[in-house]
Design a protein around this motif. Structure first.
Motif, short mmCIF file in Angstrom:
data_model
loop_
_atom_site.label_atom_id
_atom_site.label_comp_id
_atom_site.label_asym_id
_atom_site.label_seq_id
_atom_site.Cartn_x
_atom_site.Cartn_y
_atom_site.Cartn_z
N ALA A 41 15.03 -10.49 69.07
CA ALA A 41 14.29 -10.57 68.19
C ALA A 41 14.32 -9.98 67.00
N TRP A 42 14.74 -9.36 66.00
CA TRP A 42 15.31 -9.06 64.76
C TRP A 42 15.93 -9.66 64.80
N PHE A 43 17.10 -10.74 64.81
CA PHE A 43 18.05 -11.14 64.41
C PHE A 43 17.33 -12.99 64.00
N TYR A 44 16.05 -13.01 65.13
CA TYR A 44 16.01 -14.20 64.82
C TYR A 44 14.85 -13.96 64.34
N GLU A 45 14.27 -13.10 63.38
CA GLU A 45 13.26 -12.48 62.61
C GLU A 45 14.32 -13.43 61.18
N ALA A 46 15.86 -13.28 61.31
CA ALA A 46 16.74 -13.67 60.09
C ALA A 46 17.38 -14.54 59.96
N SER A 47 16.43 -15.20 60.40
CA SER A 47 16.76 -16.73 60.84
C SER A 47 16.80 -17.32 59.32
N GLY A 48 17.29 -17.53 58.82
CA GLY A 48 17.52 -18.42 57.05
C GLY A 48 17.98 -17.76 56.06
N LYS A 49 17.73 -16.31 56.82
CA LYS A 49 17.80 -15.34 55.80
C LYS A 49 19.25 -15.08 54.97
N GLU A 70 32.04 -21.05 53.94
CA GLU A 70 32.43 -21.21 54.77
C GLU A 70 31.34 -21.02 56.51
N ARG A 71 31.34 -21.86 57.26
CA ARG A 71 29.97 -21.03 58.94
C ARG A 71 30.98 -20.50 59.01
N THR A 72 30.72 -18.84 58.70
CA THR A 72 31.76 -18.26 60.18
C THR A 72 30.83 -17.14 60.89
N ASP A 102 21.95 -18.25 60.76
CA ASP A 102 21.83 -19.02 61.44
C ASP A 102 21.79 -18.38 63.50
N CYS A 103 20.41 -18.27 63.53
CA CYS A 103 19.93 -17.39 65.15
C CYS A 103 20.68 -17.95 66.14
N SER A 104 21.00 -19.26 66.33
CA SER A 104 20.90 -19.54 67.11
C SER A 104 22.96 -19.48 67.45
N SER A 105 23.86 -19.77 66.31
CA SER A 105 24.85 -19.29 66.54
C SER A 105 25.60 -17.64 66.16
N TYR A 106 24.76 -17.38 65.79
CA TYR A 106 24.89 -16.31 65.21
C TYR A 106 26.27 -16.13 63.86
N THR A 107 25.69 -17.33 62.73
CA THR A 107 26.71 -17.35 61.44
C THR A 107 26.53 -17.46 60.82
N GLY A 108 27.22 -17.52 59.05
CA GLY A 108 25.95 -17.49 57.89
C GLY A 108 27.27 -18.50 57.59
N ILE A 109 26.69 -18.82 56.36
CA ILE A 109 27.97 -19.02 55.02
C ILE A 109 27.92 -17.53 54.28
#
Length: 92
Positions: free
Chosen positions: A24-32, A86-88, A74-81
């Motif tokens: 839930a915490w990672f979901y709330e962090a999505s896009g941030k 690069e998305r890692t 991105d909370c669905s893949s646990y990745t970010g720029i």
């Protein structure tokens, strides 16, 4: 890699499934912007959002042994720029 569960602060290993609270915490962090920090003399990492990181720094000086951030988490893949553009994975 071991890290503190963001909501409950228990040390967990990324080889195990995340608990509902952590998901839930990672979901709330999505896009941030998400930070992975390690305080000096602590082994486990800590994940914080940009807002939480700013608040930590404003409260009192913190000494870190490591800090890394990702934009557009991105909370669905646990990745970010990452800083290279690069998305890692946040768990690497």
């Amino acid at each position: 890699m071991e890290f503190f569960c963001p909501p409950c602060r228990k040390v967990i290993d990324n080889s195990h499934p995340l608990c509902d609270q952590a998901q839930a915490w990672f979901y709330e962090a999505s896009g941030k912007r998400l930070w992975r920090i390690r305080r000096l003399n602590e082994y486990a990492y800590q994940y914080v959002t940009d807002e939480e990181y700013s608040r930590l720094c404003a409260e009192r000086p913190i000494i870190l042994s490591e800090a890394r951030s990702w934009e557009d988490f991105d909370c669905s893949s646990y990745t970010g720029i990452d800083s290279r553009g690069e998305r890692t994975s946040i768990f690497d």
